[in-house]
Design a protein around this motif. Structure first.
Motif: not given
Length: 290
Positions: A108-112, A189-203, A238-243
């Motif tokens: 999975r890490i290699l796929d990411e 947050i950093q892990e999500l950004r590295a996985a391709g997150a384009e927009a994030i909000q927390v609470n 992309k959910p398949q990358d973020l989770e």
């Protein structure tokens, strides 16, 4: 005088004293053939009498006679060995999590990593396509205007000045023990950004490039806005990358679970990120285009 006494040999024997046998020395004091006049063998002048070969070898080796050159070489070898040991230890620590991972986790890490490479390649192709359209368009001014508006919309999403929607995930962190700290949320947050997150909000707080997190009275503040558990991340990408990025061995989920926090990840085809940030005008920087 007889004829026998008159011979020369008999007269000489009578004139000389009788021959005496040589005196025999004691066996312990008899000098060897290589003993010089002083009575001490040439090779044993520095070794006391009665020492064995092993004793003489030890006496020659100890105490050690260390020269300055030998000391410098020993220090250099010690420094080299210490550096190699530190390098091996650091490599072992950095690879420890991956060595203990299961085969499916490594796949999975290699796929990411492959997905990240593909995203960068797609972005490169998109930029090249925009360049070609701009160069080949009959109305270059209109094409440039269209691309400018599209770029403004994309930058607005990244800067948090416009709302966004799209596929993604919702991450909920339950913290009943109050053990979750700001650095743990920042790692997420950093892990999500590295996985391709384009927009994030927390609470309800939009996360942008300059967002900072800090601990505040057993809770966490995001850009000065205090938030309390449960912490709810709404992430577009992309959910398949973020989770999978959150569930890698030794990653965000495992770290939070060690603090007895509960992490829930839900994929969705439509995530709405509507928390906005006010556009800030720079105080000193100005556009260099004329």
């Amino acid at each position: 005088m007889s004829d026998h006494d008159g011979q020369p040999s008999n007269r000489l024997r009578k004139e000389l004293p009788a021959e005496l046998p040589p005196a025999r020395l004691p066996a312990a004091d008899a000098p060897s053939s290589d003993t010089p006049a002083g009575g001490v063998p040439e090779g044993d002048r520095s070794a006391p009498a009665g020492l064995t070969g092993r004793d003489r070898l030890f006496a020659g080796l100890w105490p050690p006679r260390v020269t300055r050159a030998q000391l410098i070489v020993a220090l250099l070898l010690f420094g080299l060995g210490f550096g190699l040991a530190v390098q091996v230890a650091s490599n072992s620590e950095s690879d420890g999590a991956l060595r203990g991972a299961r085969q499916e986790d490594l796949v999975r890490i290699l796929d990411e990593l492959d997905d990240r490479t593909q995203r960068l390649e797609d972005e490169k192709q998109g930029l090249e396509k925009q360049r070609d359209e701009l160069e080949n368009s009959s109305d270059q001014a209109e094409e440039a205007r269209r691309q400018t508006l599209e770029k403004e919309r994309q930058l607005g999403i990244l800067a948090g000045t416009v709302a966004a929607q799209g596929p993604g995930i919702t991450v909920t962190i339950e913290d009943t023990k109050g053990a979750v700290e700001a650095d743990m949320l920042l790692d997420a947050i950093q892990e999500l950004r590295a996985a391709g997150a384009e927009a994030i909000q927390v609470n309800g707080v939009r996360v942008v490039a300059g967002t900072y997190l800090a601990d505040s009275d057993k809770s966490v503040s995001v850009d000065g806005n205090k938030i309390n558990a449960p912490y709810r991340f709404q992430v577009i990408g992309k959910p398949q990358d973020l989770e999978p990025a959150l569930n890698i061995p030794g990653g965000v989920v495992q770290t939070l679970e060690k603090e007895q926090a509960t992490v829930t990840v839900e994929q969705s085809s439509k995530i709405v990120v509507d928390a906005l940030r006010a556009a800030e005008r720079p105080d000193y920087a100005q556009s260099s285009s004329q």
